[in-house]
Design an enzyme around this catalytic site. Sequence first.
Site, PDB file in Angstrom:
ATOM      1  N   GLY A  60       0.761  -1.237  -0.029  1.00 11.15           N
ATOM      2  CA  GLY A  60      -0.169   0.037   0.040  1.00 11.15           C
ATOM      3  C   GLY A  60       0.897   1.039   0.027  1.00 11.15           C
ATOM      4  N   GLN A  65       2.403   9.904   1.789  1.00 14.75           N
ATOM      5  CA  GLN A  65       3.921   9.306   1.744  1.00 14.75           C
ATOM      6  C   GLN A  65       4.608   9.810   0.503  1.00 14.75           C
ATOM      7  OE1 GLN A  65       2.289   5.143   2.358  1.00 14.75           O
ATOM      8  NE2 GLN A  65       4.240   4.934   3.139  1.00 14.75           N
ATOM      9  N   CYS A 110       6.913  -0.003   6.954  1.00 22.38           N
ATOM     10  CA  CYS A 110       6.242   1.306   6.071  1.00 22.38           C
ATOM     11  C   CYS A 110       7.385   1.614   5.226  1.00 22.38           C
ATOM     12  CB  CYS A 110       6.024   2.123   7.155  1.00 22.38           C
ATOM     13  SG  CYS A 110       5.169   3.592   6.527  1.00 22.38           S
ATOM     14  N   LEU A 111       7.110   1.991   3.937  1.00 22.20           N
ATOM     15  CA  LEU A 111       8.051   2.567   3.067  1.00 22.20           C
ATOM     16  C   LEU A 111       8.520   4.002   3.624  1.00 22.20           C
ATOM     17  CD1 LEU A 111       6.135   1.855  -0.377  1.00 22.20           C
ATOM     18  CD2 LEU A 111       8.094   0.646   0.510  1.00 22.20           C
ATOM     19  N   HIS A 153      -3.619   0.642   7.813  1.00 22.57           N
ATOM     20  CA  HIS A 153      -2.368   1.218   7.765  1.00 22.57           C
ATOM     21  C   HIS A 153      -2.367   2.576   6.805  1.00 22.57           C
ATOM     22  CE1 HIS A 153       2.165   0.883   7.880  1.00 22.57           C
ATOM     23  NE2 HIS A 153       1.980   1.647   6.762  1.00 22.57           N
ATOM     24  N   GLU A 154      -2.933   2.333   5.724  1.00 20.45           N
ATOM     25  CA  GLU A 154      -3.020   3.268   4.706  1.00 20.45           C
ATOM     26  C   GLU A 154      -4.038   4.488   5.155  1.00 20.45           C
ATOM     27  OE1 GLU A 154      -0.492   3.542   2.728  1.00 20.45           O
ATOM     28  OE2 GLU A 154       0.063   1.388   3.265  1.00 20.45           O
ATOM     29  N   HIS A 157      -2.418   6.728   7.510  1.00 15.05           N
ATOM     30  CA  HIS A 157      -1.429   7.573   6.846  1.00 15.05           C
ATOM     31  C   HIS A 157      -2.347   8.837   6.600  1.00 15.05           C
ATOM     32  CE1 HIS A 157       2.458   6.175   6.508  1.00 15.05           C
ATOM     33  NE2 HIS A 157       2.163   4.977   5.994  1.00 15.05           N
TER      34      HIS A 157
END
Length: 183
Positions: A60, A65, A110-111, A153-154, A157
């Site tokens: 995701g 991000q 996480c990226l 999770h997204e 963000h």
Amino acid sequence: MILMDNIVREGSRVLREVAKEVDMPLSEEDLALLQDMLDYLKNSQDPEIAEKYDLRPGSGLAAPQVGVSKRMFAIHTTDEKDQLYSYGFINPKIVSHSIEETSLENGEGCLSVDREVEGEVPRYARVKLQADTLEGERVTLRLRGYLAIVVQHEMDHLNGIMFYDRIEGYAGPHKKEVPRTAL
């Protein structure tokens, strides 16, 4: 093409902002960004492309991000039956969730976080998501397990929350206290 250099890292202000609703219909700029986000996920899961461009694999990716404080995110992953879920979501909302919780055995990554963070991240086991898609469709999806975790999770963000904010007892850098009802 989005590369790892385009991914905003923890400590950046945009990751702590509540993202703004996106005007519909989607502008060409927003449409292109969301498609690029989805393409990043696809590319990051292709071993040849990922190695060539040094991409970290992701399931995701949220607009904050990549430095854009808008309520959009992309997912590209499979469920427990190996069915592919590949979407760009606009103005997503979790409209209901289970009482039962779950978490990933090895924690979340996480990226935007370039380090391992140990700890259990409590998530709802099932969620019902409503959103508009890249294709202009309004969808309602019932998700469970890993897919539900990715979506939560997204969504975090989009609400300025990092996954480690949810780890009980975690007091590392950039920690922000979040009430459990924040979803």
